[in-house]
Design an enzyme around this catalytic site. Structure first.
Site, PDB file in Angstrom:
ATOM      1  CG  ASP A  54      32.309  34.926  33.246  1.00 43.29           C
ATOM      2  OD1 ASP A  54      32.934  35.994  33.164  1.00 43.29           O
ATOM      3  OD2 ASP A  54      32.864  33.822  33.398  1.00 43.29           O
ATOM      4  CB  THR A  63      32.522  30.136  36.067  1.00 47.15           C
ATOM      5  OG1 THR A  63      32.889  31.491  35.805  1.00 47.15           O
ATOM      6  CG2 THR A  63      31.417  30.096  37.097  1.00 47.15           C
ATOM      7  CB  SER A  71      36.482  34.076  34.816  1.00 45.77           C
ATOM      8  OG  SER A  71      35.889  35.158  34.159  1.00 45.77           O
ATOM      9  CG  ASP A 124      33.821  36.997  30.164  1.00 48.28           C
ATOM     10  OD1 ASP A 124      34.266  38.002  30.730  1.00 48.28           O
ATOM     11  OD2 ASP A 124      34.558  36.156  29.606  1.00 48.28           O
ATOM     12  CG  HIS A 163      37.805  40.732  32.849  1.00 47.31           C
ATOM     13  ND1 HIS A 163      38.324  39.657  33.520  1.00 47.31           N
ATOM     14  CD2 HIS A 163      37.146  40.207  31.784  1.00 47.31           C
ATOM     15  CE1 HIS A 163      38.002  38.531  32.905  1.00 47.31           C
ATOM     16  NE2 HIS A 163      37.286  38.839  31.838  1.00 47.31           N
ATOM     17  CG  HIS A 177      35.273  28.582  30.436  1.00 50.17           C
ATOM     18  ND1 HIS A 177      35.047  29.867  30.883  1.00 50.17           N
ATOM     19  CD2 HIS A 177      36.060  28.692  29.335  1.00 50.17           C
ATOM     20  CE1 HIS A 177      35.655  30.718  30.075  1.00 50.17           C
ATOM     21  NE2 HIS A 177      36.283  30.041  29.131  1.00 50.17           N
ATOM     22  CG  HIS A 204      35.215  39.647  35.703  1.00 48.70           C
ATOM     23  ND1 HIS A 204      34.751  40.097  34.478  1.00 48.70           N
ATOM     24  CD2 HIS A 204      35.485  38.325  35.527  1.00 48.70           C
ATOM     25  CE1 HIS A 204      34.750  39.103  33.614  1.00 48.70           C
ATOM     26  NE2 HIS A 204      35.187  38.003  34.222  1.00 48.70           N
TER      27      HIS A 204
END
Length: 527
Positions: A64, A177, A114, A340, A457, A175, A382
């Site tokens: 992530d 993902t 995400s 991330d 991001h 979460h 990303h």
């Protein structure tokens, strides 16, 4: 003279010596580089014979926020952790023979989040930011746009094909993902009904934690954090009984873990909440595993309690041992989710150590599987506004500062910088002098150009690394939603079965031709 040369010429003599001593003697010999390149060429030529086997197993490693600058910096860190210069080091993902680029934008966002990206690389459909498991016809936070816009994931396709399936993450299991693998939700933040608007609950929308247990019956392995979303509101946590922030959040008073235990009691199923319980299991005796190791996300690897919290590598090992027992194979989603988080907080050291740990898990999974029947893909959802540079010399610690004073504000800077984020700081009207700070400290926030409480991001393409059956189909530049279509094609699941049927049919026909010819001859003779 180029700008870099001018800068090097300005180095004090003792620092110049350090720069040039970084070059190993073997690297001064052209034979070293030519031999290395020729060896690489021979390996590349071997790849001309493509692996077109059917993939029995599928593994997706998702870093992530692991943009290309993060991959490069993690590579250097991995080498430096082994007392090497770092730049020449190979990550496990670097060894994969096929590499592509993935375009990460969401249907309504140039720079993605995400949730929308997870829908793309898991469900094969691009979607709006903030939504999981629904098409772009669904609008974030609008419950009434859910029904009819659900899209299914490759995890479901694999389960319906008879494979075992698993989810392993360092974040909450509900979460962004992991949730796209099983949930259909117009808001990624609806972790439990305690985070949902009352009108959304009344309208019949389900929270993500509930969907984890209801949408796809009997997901074989689930490991990560997110315990508090499974328990009734204000119920104390088993590990942190006195900390209210870790209490249960469910307004409906349901205990989802207890319900899972009751439903699975005759199925060799185990619920664990710490490393000791996890590693005490005999995977040969486990068919279903639910591991929730923290109320929220798992701690950063640098801060992990080695006695109580499993590493990503340890979770992956247990997951594969359980899943590979299925003769039909498995699908496993593994997320290095806190890369991330480290970047969002401007904590590059945390982020890069998370990436190195995920790479360690990739290597371990490779030892437990075979490229002949297992397709493994490594990618990111990303990137981030993270970068490093500035003409640092070879072997410079990845977290270190420049060895030069630049000509504008007469202050050094660290190689790692963020375009925006919490590391922006002005002292007496000027940029903070990093030489007065401990920039090697685990939670040091690297300097940023624009002040934000949370770094954002990045919008550039991310890398896709692939090995195993049909890995060559991941090449060039692709839309992110292409990824699950390739993986499904490799495994003959989902909508990608025709080539498998025709292939097996052709084989059967070929084998039957001699008998068929003999039969026709007999018919001619006797008719």
């Amino acid at each position: 003279m180029c700008y870099r040369s001018l800068l090097l010429a300005s180095f004090p003599p003792h620092l110049k010596l350090k720069v040039y001593l970084r070059v190993a003697d073997q690297e001064k010999d052209p034979l070293f580089w030519n031999t290395w390149a020729q060896r690489t060429l021979k390996n590349a030529l071997i790849l001309q014979k493509l692996n077109q086997n059917t993939a029995k197993n599928l593994i997706l490693f998702l870093g992530d926020g692991m943009g290309i600058p993060t991959v490069t910096a993690a590579r250097i860190l991995k080498g430096q952790l082994s007392r090497q210069s770092g730049e020449e080091t190979q990550l496990e993902m670097d060894k994969f023979p096929f590499v592509a680029l993935s375009k990460t934008y969401n249907t309504n966002a140039q720079v993605a989040d995400s949730a929308g990206t997870a829908t793309a690389y898991l469900c094969g459909v691009k979607a709006n930011e903030g939504t999981v498991g629904v098409s772009a016809a669904a609008v974030r936070s609008q419950c009434n746009t859910t029904q009819g816009n659900e899209v299914t994931s490759i995890l479901r396709w694999a389960k319906e094909a008879g494979k075992s399936v698993g989810i392993v993450t360092t974040t909450r299991v509900n979460h962004a993902t992991p949730s796209a693998a099983y949930a259909h939700c117009v808001d990624r933040d609806w972790y439990s009904d305690g985070e949902m608007p009352a009108e959304a609950v009344q309208a019949g929308c389900k929270d993500i934690a509930r969907q984890l247990f209801e949408n796809i019956p009997n997901i074989d392995v689930i490991m990560g954090g997110g315990r508090k979303y499974m328990f009734p509101k204000n119920q104390s946590d088993v590990e942190y009984p006195g900390e209210k922030k870790h209490f249960g959040t469910r307004i409906d008073r349901r205990n989802l873990v207890e319900e899972w235990n009751n439903r699975m009691k005759n199925k060799n199923a185990y619920y664990v909440w710490n490393k000791k319980e996890l590693l005490s299991l005999n995977p040969n005796s486990v068919d279903y595993l639910l591991g929730l190791f923290e109320p929220g996300d798992l701690p950063y690897d640098l801060e992990r309690n080695n006695e109580t919290d499993p590493s990503l590598t340890e979770m992956v090992e247990v997951a594969i041992k359980i899943l590979k027992k299925n003769p039909s194979g498995f699908y496993l989603l593994v997320e290095g989710g806190r890369i991330d988080h480290g970047h969002h907080e401007g904590k590059a050291k945390q982020a890069l150590h998370e990436a190195v740990e995920m790479d360690r898990a990739i290597g371990h999974a490779g030892l437990m599987t075979s490229i002949y029947d297992t397709m493994t893909v490594v990618t990111a959802d990303h990137s981030h506004m993270f970068n490093f540079g500035g003409y640092t010399p070879r072997g410079n610690t990845i977290f270190g500062e420049q060895w030069m004073i630049f000509d504008v504000d007469q202050k050094p800077f660290t190689a790692i910088l963020y375009g925006n984020g919490p590391g922006f700081k002005v002292v007496n009207g000027l940029r903070e002098n990093v030489s007065t700070l401990d920039y090697e400290e685990n939670n040091y926030k690297a300097q940023s150009a624009v002040p934000l409480s949370m770094e954002t991001h990045g919008g550039e393409d991310v890398a896709v690394f692939a090995k195993g059956p049909m890995a060559h189909l991941l090449h060039g530049v692709h839309e992110q939603n292409y990824i699950p279509h390739v993986m499904a094609y490799a495994a003959c699941i989902g909508q990608n079965r025709d080539h498998c049927m025709s292939s097996s049919g052709a084989s059967s026909l070929s084998a039957a031709l001699p008998s068929l010819t003999a039969l026709l001859t007999l018919i001619r003779l006797f008719c």
